[in-house]
Design an enzyme around this catalytic site. Structure first.
Site, PDB file in Angstrom:
ATOM      1  N   ARG A  54       5.624 -14.583  18.196  1.00  0.00           N
ATOM      2  CA  ARG A  54       4.242 -14.447  18.705  1.00  0.00           C
ATOM      3  C   ARG A  54       3.997 -15.309  19.943  1.00  0.00           C
ATOM      4  NH1 ARG A  54      -0.036 -17.292  17.253  1.00  0.00           N
ATOM      5  NH2 ARG A  54       0.734 -17.816  15.180  1.00  0.00           N
ATOM      6  N   TYR A 108      -8.485   3.235  34.894  1.00  0.00           N
ATOM      7  CA  TYR A 108      -7.893   3.832  33.691  1.00  0.00           C
ATOM      8  C   TYR A 108      -8.962   3.823  32.574  1.00  0.00           C
ATOM      9  CZ  TYR A 108      -5.529   3.907  29.252  1.00  0.00           C
ATOM     10  OH  TYR A 108      -5.198   4.189  27.962  1.00  0.00           O
ATOM     11  N   ASP A 183      -4.144  -3.876  38.494  1.00  0.00           N
ATOM     12  CA  ASP A 183      -3.259  -3.078  37.653  1.00  0.00           C
ATOM     13  C   ASP A 183      -2.303  -2.364  38.604  1.00  0.00           C
ATOM     14  OD1 ASP A 183      -2.078  -1.033  36.162  1.00  0.00           O
ATOM     15  OD2 ASP A 183      -3.821  -0.779  34.860  1.00  0.00           O
ATOM     16  N   LYS A 208       4.838   2.559  30.957  1.00  0.00           N
ATOM     17  CA  LYS A 208       4.979   3.628  31.940  1.00  0.00           C
ATOM     18  C   LYS A 208       6.260   3.446  32.770  1.00  0.00           C
ATOM     19  CE  LYS A 208       0.820   4.966  30.585  1.00  0.00           C
ATOM     20  NZ  LYS A 208       0.363   4.193  29.471  1.00  0.00           N
TER      21      LYS A 208
HETATM   22  N1  PLP Z   1      -3.213   0.965  33.018  1.00  0.00           N
HETATM   23  C1  PLP Z   1      -2.980   2.232  33.395  1.00  0.00           C
HETATM   24  C2  PLP Z   1      -3.054   2.574  34.855  1.00  0.00           C
HETATM   25  C3  PLP Z   1      -2.677   3.202  32.442  1.00  0.00           C
HETATM   26  O1  PLP Z   1      -2.466   4.468  32.833  1.00  0.00           O
HETATM   27  C4  PLP Z   1      -2.626   2.842  31.064  1.00  0.00           C
HETATM   28  C5  PLP Z   1      -2.325   3.820  30.007  1.00  0.00           C
HETATM   29  O2  PLP Z   1      -2.302   5.006  30.211  1.00  0.00           O
HETATM   30  C6  PLP Z   1      -2.905   1.517  30.726  1.00  0.00           C
HETATM   31  C7  PLP Z   1      -3.164   0.606  31.715  1.00  0.00           C
HETATM   32  C8  PLP Z   1      -2.895   1.076  29.275  1.00  0.00           C
HETATM   33  O3  PLP Z   1      -1.588   0.841  28.880  1.00  0.00           O
HETATM   34  P1  PLP Z   1      -1.062   0.921  27.355  1.00  0.00           P
HETATM   35  O4  PLP Z   1      -1.241   2.320  26.902  1.00  0.00           O
HETATM   36  O5  PLP Z   1       0.373   0.480  27.498  1.00  0.00           O
HETATM   37  O6  PLP Z   1      -1.872  -0.044  26.572  1.00  0.00           O
END
Ligand code: PLP
Length: 390
Positions: A54, A108, A183, A208
């Protein structure tokens, strides 16, 4: 204890070798999975130094974090149990009850829902800014409050592929003493390293592109030792650590990141150009197109435009028929894997938002999002054409 400081000059070499333990553990060419929750005590002088999964400090975590830090030009990295764990922990580490943050207009859907539904329950308010607005700082300043602490943006937004004026965002944040979080999931460190232009923290859904094979869920936070340390300390309490086996898979995926991302970007460019010439298509969102509003910003900062694009068909029924007619792409959510995926964001990533909000942002049922894979580009293009003509 091995050392995880190995690094080279280029993204291609670092994706394969950076952070590999030296000396190699038992001579293993590939670092094995350390499926051990805890480790023998060794006179640790703080809780953070106790070795326990953890606390994100197994050999698999240390290797992966060292590699991600090098790839994103950061001093430190933290891997997390999902992209949302990275995003929520990073935001909560820098904004407290009674404080405020500025966020890009389209994000997102999960991040958007966290800011709209969860953050207010902790007394955290969000105001929206348009980072593609040519008036930039003048318009953003109107949203500032004395308790504003942070600006949150995406390097290429999901699902409209918006690229804003990120250099202006950094200048604005520095002027007003705000922490910047970006992000960088869609751009990836192959195409853009936000820390190099002065962003404070990079977050990823490592589910991703970083992993690239649609077989784990993971996240990452990268930045300075001090800022990543703050997020790590919070994550210890929130409990969003990544399992060592998922670390192993993510490290394996990272090795081919540059190869995958360049191939996906080249095919995405080709598909975007083809789609923008088609009579059935109303509009294509892809920063690699010269006509795209984000092209100039992306062209200045990025070395590639990525493998994600979206486009509007004339009617929702056309979008639905396109999704059923394509033979190679899979109709599924998520993105960034080796397989091409197609989806209607209004029915997947942004289903959590109200219809009114989606309509206002342009996330309508006519919008199709494509995550371009590594399949043969000719075969993919022909498949898209037959699906459009149907
Ligand atoms: N950021 C973006 C641009 C995403 O497309 C996604 C998920 O689709 C996330 C964050 C969230 O990621 P996770 O599904 O790994 O929690």
């Amino acid at each position: 204890m091995p050392d995880y400081a190995k690094r080279f000059k280029t993204v291609d070499t670092n994706a394969v070798h950076a952070g590999a333990p030296e000396p190699s553990i038992e001579g293993a060419v590939i670092a094995p999975v350390f499926q051990s929750a805890n480790y023998l005590m060794a006179e640790e002088d703080s809780y953070d130094a106790v070795r326990y999964i953890r606390l994100s400090n197994s050999p698999n975590h240390l290797l992966l974090q060292a590699r991600l830090a090098v790839l994103e030009s950061g001093d430190a990295a933290l891997v997390t149990g999902s992209g949302m764990a990275a995003i929520s922990a990073a935001i909560l580490a820098f904004v407290s009850q009674g404080e405020h943050l500025l966020a890009q207009r389209t994000l997102y859907g999960g991040t958007q829902s966290f800011l709209d539904e969860d953050a207010p329950r902790f007394g955290i308010d969000t105001s929206v800014i348009d980072i593609a607005d040519p008036r930039g700082a003048v318009a953003w300043r109107q949203q500032l409050r004395p308790d504003t602490k942070l600006v949150y943006v995406e390097s290429i937004s999901n699902p409209l592929m918006e690229v804003g004026d990120l250099e202006a965002v950094v200048a604005f944040a520095r002027q007003h003493d705000l922490v910047t979080i970006i992000d960088n999931t869609f751009a990836t460190p192959v195409n853009f390293r936000p820390l190099e232009i002065g962003i404070d923290l990079v977050v990823h859904s490592a589910t991703k592109y970083l992993n690239g094979h649609s077989d784990i869920v993971a996240g990452a936070v990268i930045g300075s030792q001090e800022k990543v340390g703050r997020v790590r300390h919070l994550l210890l309490h929130l409990g969003g650590a990544l399992d060592p086996h998922a670390c192993f898979l993510l490290e394996r995926g990272l090795k081919t990141l540059p190869l995958r991302v360049r191939r996906q970007g080249a095919t995405a460019q080709r598909l975007a150009e083809m789609l923008s010439r088609r009579p059935e298509v109303r509009k294509v969102n892809y920063p690699g197109l010269e006509s795209d509003p984000g092209h100039a910003y992306a062209g200045r900062l990025f070395s590639g435009f990525g493998g994600m694009l979206s486009f509007y068909l004339e009617e929702a029924a056309r979008a639905e028929s396109f999704l059923t007619r394509v033979q190679i792409p899979l109709h599924a959510p998520s993105l960034g894997g080796v397989e091409t995926l197609v989806v209607q964001p209004s029915r997947s990533t942004h289903l959590g938002q109200t219809e009114e909000d989606r309509e206002r942002l342009g996330i309508t049922d006519e919008l199709v999002r494509i995550s371009v894979g590594i399949e043969d580009p000719d075969e993919l293009e022909a498949d898209f054409v037959q699906a459009l003509e149907g």
